[in-house]
Scaffold this active site. Structure first.
Site, PDB file in Angstrom:
ATOM      1  N   VAL A 134       1.154  -1.275   0.201  1.00  0.00           N
ATOM      2  CA  VAL A 134      -0.138   0.130   0.038  1.00  0.00           C
ATOM      3  C   VAL A 134       0.892   1.386  -0.462  1.00  0.00           C
ATOM      4  O   VAL A 134       1.073   1.834   0.958  1.00  0.00           O
ATOM      5  CB  VAL A 134      -1.098   0.198   1.366  1.00  0.00           C
ATOM      6  CG1 VAL A 134      -1.689   1.047   1.380  1.00  0.00           C
ATOM      7  CG2 VAL A 134      -2.019  -0.759   1.010  1.00  0.00           C
ATOM      8  N   PRO A 135       1.254   2.228  -1.200  1.00  0.00           N
ATOM      9  CA  PRO A 135       2.442   2.883  -0.996  1.00  0.00           C
ATOM     10  C   PRO A 135       1.914   4.195  -0.397  1.00  0.00           C
ATOM     11  O   PRO A 135       1.601   5.282  -1.193  1.00  0.00           O
ATOM     12  CB  PRO A 135       2.571   2.599  -2.900  1.00  0.00           C
ATOM     13  CG  PRO A 135       1.110   2.624  -2.688  1.00  0.00           C
ATOM     14  CD  PRO A 135       0.455   1.978  -2.105  1.00  0.00           C
ATOM     15  N   CYS A 136       2.025   4.005   0.682  1.00  0.00           N
ATOM     16  CA  CYS A 136       1.332   5.404   1.225  1.00  0.00           C
ATOM     17  C   CYS A 136       2.124   6.637   0.813  1.00  0.00           C
ATOM     18  O   CYS A 136       2.463   8.057   0.532  1.00  0.00           O
ATOM     19  CB  CYS A 136       1.046   4.832   2.377  1.00  0.00           C
ATOM     20  SG  CYS A 136       2.798   4.527   3.530  1.00  0.00           S
ATOM     21  N   HIS A 137       3.722   6.030  -0.028  1.00  0.00           N
ATOM     22  CA  HIS A 137       4.525   7.351   0.315  1.00  0.00           C
ATOM     23  C   HIS A 137       4.229   7.959  -1.432  1.00  0.00           C
ATOM     24  O   HIS A 137       5.171   9.203  -1.474  1.00  0.00           O
ATOM     25  CB  HIS A 137       5.855   6.495  -0.032  1.00  0.00           C
ATOM     26  CG  HIS A 137       5.994   5.912  -1.202  1.00  0.00           C
ATOM     27  ND1 HIS A 137       5.216   3.780  -1.006  1.00  0.00           N
ATOM     28  CD2 HIS A 137       6.417   5.763  -2.444  1.00  0.00           C
ATOM     29  CE1 HIS A 137       6.062   3.713  -2.313  1.00  0.00           C
ATOM     30  NE2 HIS A 137       6.595   4.530  -3.592  1.00  0.00           N
ATOM     31  N   ARG A 138       3.288   7.057  -1.953  1.00  0.00           N
ATOM     32  CA  ARG A 138       3.111   8.366  -2.973  1.00  0.00           C
ATOM     33  C   ARG A 138       1.414   9.321  -2.900  1.00  0.00           C
ATOM     34  O   ARG A 138       1.425  10.384  -4.059  1.00  0.00           O
ATOM     35  CB  ARG A 138       2.433   7.158  -4.260  1.00  0.00           C
ATOM     36  CG  ARG A 138       3.632   5.960  -4.668  1.00  0.00           C
ATOM     37  CD  ARG A 138       3.050   5.050  -5.442  1.00  0.00           C
ATOM     38  NE  ARG A 138       4.079   3.836  -5.864  1.00  0.00           N
ATOM     39  CZ  ARG A 138       3.479   3.437  -5.982  1.00  0.00           C
ATOM     40  NH1 ARG A 138       2.316   3.052  -6.483  1.00  0.00           N
ATOM     41  NH2 ARG A 138       4.178   1.891  -6.622  1.00  0.00           N
TER      42      ARG A 138
END
Length: 187
Positions: A134-138
Protein backbone atom coordinates in the site's frame (compact mmCIF):
# COMPACT_ATOMS: atom_id res chain seq x y z
CA UNK A 1 -0.05 -18.75 12.96
CA UNK A 2 1.72 -15.80 11.36
CA UNK A 3 5.37 -15.88 10.37
CA UNK A 4 7.78 -13.15 9.35
CA UNK A 5 11.00 -12.74 7.46
CA UNK A 6 13.37 -9.90 6.63
CA UNK A 7 14.64 -9.16 3.13
CA UNK A 8 17.32 -6.81 1.82
CA UNK A 9 16.39 -3.78 -0.30
CA UNK A 10 18.19 -0.59 -1.33
CA UNK A 11 16.50 1.10 1.68
CA UNK A 12 17.77 -1.54 4.12
CA UNK A 13 16.22 -4.72 5.47
CA UNK A 14 12.43 -4.65 5.17
CA UNK A 15 10.09 -7.08 6.91
CA UNK A 16 7.11 -9.10 5.79
CA UNK A 17 4.61 -11.10 7.85
CA UNK A 18 2.20 -13.65 6.44
CA UNK A 19 -0.30 -16.32 7.33
CA UNK A 20 -0.47 -19.08 4.74
CA UNK A 21 -0.02 -17.33 1.40
CA UNK A 22 -1.60 -14.04 2.50
CA UNK A 23 0.46 -11.07 3.64
CA UNK A 24 -0.70 -9.54 6.92
CA UNK A 25 1.96 -6.83 7.37
CA UNK A 26 5.10 -5.30 5.94
CA UNK A 27 7.60 -3.04 7.62
CA UNK A 28 10.10 -0.53 6.28
CA UNK A 29 13.65 -0.63 7.66
CA UNK A 30 14.35 0.54 11.18
CA UNK A 31 17.81 1.57 12.38
CA UNK A 32 18.92 -2.08 12.39
CA UNK A 33 17.63 -5.36 10.99
CA UNK A 34 17.09 -6.61 14.53
CA UNK A 35 14.92 -3.56 15.27
CA UNK A 36 12.89 -4.18 12.10
CA UNK A 37 12.30 -7.82 13.07
CA UNK A 38 11.41 -6.98 16.68
CA UNK A 39 8.98 -4.24 15.65
CA UNK A 40 7.25 -6.46 13.06
CA UNK A 41 7.02 -9.43 15.45
CA UNK A 42 5.62 -7.23 18.23
CA UNK A 43 3.03 -5.69 15.92
CA UNK A 44 1.85 -8.99 14.40
CA UNK A 45 2.67 -11.71 16.94
CA UNK A 46 4.51 -13.49 14.11
CA UNK A 47 7.47 -15.78 14.60
CA UNK A 48 10.41 -16.03 12.23
CA UNK A 49 9.70 -18.41 9.36
CA UNK A 50 10.68 -19.52 5.88
CA UNK A 51 8.59 -17.85 3.15
CA UNK A 52 6.58 -20.01 0.74
CA UNK A 53 7.03 -19.57 -3.00
CA UNK A 54 4.06 -17.16 -3.07
CA UNK A 55 5.59 -15.00 -0.35
CA UNK A 56 9.03 -15.18 -2.03
CA UNK A 57 7.42 -13.83 -5.24
CA UNK A 58 5.88 -10.96 -3.25
CA UNK A 59 9.29 -10.23 -1.72
CA UNK A 60 10.90 -10.28 -5.18
CA UNK A 61 8.24 -7.86 -6.47
CA UNK A 62 8.70 -5.45 -3.56
CA UNK A 63 12.48 -5.61 -3.93
CA UNK A 64 12.21 -4.92 -7.67
CA UNK A 65 10.01 -1.90 -6.96
CA UNK A 66 12.56 -0.56 -4.46
CA UNK A 67 15.27 -1.07 -7.09
CA UNK A 68 13.41 1.25 -9.45
CA UNK A 69 11.76 -1.31 -11.71
CA UNK A 70 8.26 0.19 -11.44
CA UNK A 71 6.74 -3.16 -10.52
CA UNK A 72 2.95 -3.42 -10.04
CA UNK A 73 2.20 -4.81 -6.57
CA UNK A 74 -1.60 -4.85 -6.86
CA UNK A 75 -1.74 -8.62 -7.52
CA UNK A 76 -0.21 -9.34 -4.08
CA UNK A 77 -2.91 -10.76 -1.80
CA UNK A 78 -3.15 -9.04 1.57
CA UNK A 79 -5.31 -9.52 4.66
CA UNK A 80 -7.24 -6.36 5.51
CA UNK A 81 -9.31 -8.10 8.21
CA UNK A 82 -9.78 -6.08 11.37
CA UNK A 83 -9.19 -2.79 9.54
CA UNK A 84 -12.01 -0.26 9.49
CA UNK A 85 -13.89 -0.06 6.17
CA UNK A 86 -12.87 3.55 5.47
CA UNK A 87 -9.17 2.68 5.81
CA UNK A 88 -9.65 -0.31 3.49
CA UNK A 89 -11.11 2.08 0.88
CA UNK A 90 -8.15 4.43 1.37
CA UNK A 91 -5.70 1.54 0.93
CA UNK A 92 -7.47 0.37 -2.23
CA UNK A 93 -7.31 3.88 -3.73
CA UNK A 94 -3.66 4.18 -2.74
CA UNK A 95 -2.77 0.79 -4.25
CA UNK A 96 -4.17 2.06 -7.57
CA UNK A 97 -1.55 4.84 -7.79
CA UNK A 98 1.09 3.56 -10.26
CA UNK A 99 4.80 3.58 -9.44
CA UNK A 100 6.36 6.91 -10.32
CA UNK A 101 3.10 8.81 -9.85
CA UNK A 102 1.65 10.60 -6.84
CA UNK A 103 -1.69 11.75 -5.50
CA UNK A 104 -2.76 13.90 -2.57
CA UNK A 105 -4.73 13.24 0.58
CA UNK A 106 -7.42 15.56 -0.77
CA UNK A 107 -7.60 13.80 -4.14
CA UNK A 108 -8.06 10.43 -2.44
CA UNK A 109 -10.73 11.94 -0.18
CA UNK A 110 -12.49 13.32 -3.26
CA UNK A 111 -12.26 9.91 -4.93
CA UNK A 112 -13.95 8.45 -1.84
CA UNK A 113 -16.72 11.04 -2.05
CA UNK A 114 -15.84 13.89 0.33
CA UNK A 115 -12.87 16.27 0.10
CA UNK A 116 -13.36 17.14 3.78
CA UNK A 117 -11.99 13.69 4.64
CA UNK A 118 -8.41 14.53 3.62
CA UNK A 119 -7.21 14.47 7.25
CA UNK A 120 -8.93 11.10 7.76
CA UNK A 121 -7.14 9.77 4.67
CA UNK A 122 -3.84 10.92 6.19
CA UNK A 123 -4.64 9.24 9.49
CA UNK A 124 -5.55 5.97 7.76
CA UNK A 125 -2.29 6.05 5.81
CA UNK A 126 -0.39 6.79 9.02
CA UNK A 127 -1.68 3.43 10.33
CA UNK A 128 -0.90 1.60 7.07
CA UNK A 129 0.03 -2.00 8.04
CA UNK A 130 1.41 -2.76 4.56
CA UNK A 131 3.86 -0.05 3.44
CA UNK A 132 5.35 -0.70 0.00
CA UNK A 133 2.34 -2.84 -1.01
CA UNK A 134 0.00 0.00 0.00
CA UNK A 135 2.26 2.76 -1.33
CA UNK A 136 1.44 5.51 1.16
CA UNK A 137 4.72 7.19 0.15
CA UNK A 138 2.97 8.19 -3.11
CA UNK A 139 0.43 10.36 -1.28
CA UNK A 140 1.41 13.98 -0.75
CA UNK A 141 -0.06 16.99 0.97
CA UNK A 142 -1.98 19.76 -0.77
CA UNK A 143 0.02 21.31 -3.58
CA UNK A 144 2.35 18.31 -3.69
CA UNK A 145 3.97 19.05 -0.31
CA UNK A 146 6.05 16.25 1.20
CA UNK A 147 4.38 15.81 4.57
CA UNK A 148 3.49 12.99 6.88
CA UNK A 149 5.38 9.73 6.78
CA UNK A 150 5.43 7.55 9.88
CA UNK A 151 8.22 5.14 8.83
CA UNK A 152 11.73 5.43 10.22
CA UNK A 153 13.46 8.34 8.51
CA UNK A 154 10.15 10.17 8.03
CA UNK A 155 9.81 12.41 5.00
CA UNK A 156 13.41 11.68 3.93
CA UNK A 157 12.47 8.01 3.48
CA UNK A 158 9.33 9.01 1.57
CA UNK A 159 11.38 11.24 -0.73
CA UNK A 160 13.94 8.49 -1.30
CA UNK A 161 11.22 5.99 -2.26
CA UNK A 162 9.67 8.50 -4.67
CA UNK A 163 13.08 9.22 -6.20
CA UNK A 164 13.72 5.49 -6.71
CA UNK A 165 10.37 5.26 -8.54
CA UNK A 166 11.23 8.28 -10.68
CA UNK A 167 8.33 10.39 -9.44
CA UNK A 168 8.32 13.99 -10.65
CA UNK A 169 7.86 16.35 -7.74
CA UNK A 170 7.21 20.06 -7.94
CA UNK A 171 5.38 20.13 -11.26
CA UNK A 172 6.22 19.14 -14.79
CA UNK A 173 9.85 18.63 -15.79
CA UNK A 174 11.61 21.63 -17.23
CA UNK A 175 12.81 21.97 -20.81
CA UNK A 176 16.41 21.06 -19.95
CA UNK A 177 15.87 18.57 -17.09
CA UNK A 178 16.88 15.53 -19.15
CA UNK A 179 20.21 17.03 -20.29
CA UNK A 180 23.50 16.21 -18.54
CA UNK A 181 24.41 18.88 -16.00
CA UNK A 182 27.38 20.13 -18.08
CA UNK A 183 25.15 20.95 -21.07
CA UNK A 184 22.33 22.71 -19.20
CA UNK A 185 22.14 26.42 -19.90
CA UNK A 186 23.39 28.63 -17.10
CA UNK A 187 21.34 31.54 -16.17
Amino acid sequence: MAHFSLFPTPLGDCGIAWCGDVIVATHLPEESSADTGRRLAARTGATKGEPSSVIRRAIASMTALLEGEGTDLTPIVCDFGGIDPFAVQVYAATRAIPAGETSTYGAIAAQLGDTRLARDVGQALGRNPLPIIVPCHRVLGAGGRLIGFSAAGGVATKLRMLAIEGAQLGGAPGLFDDLPLATKPRG
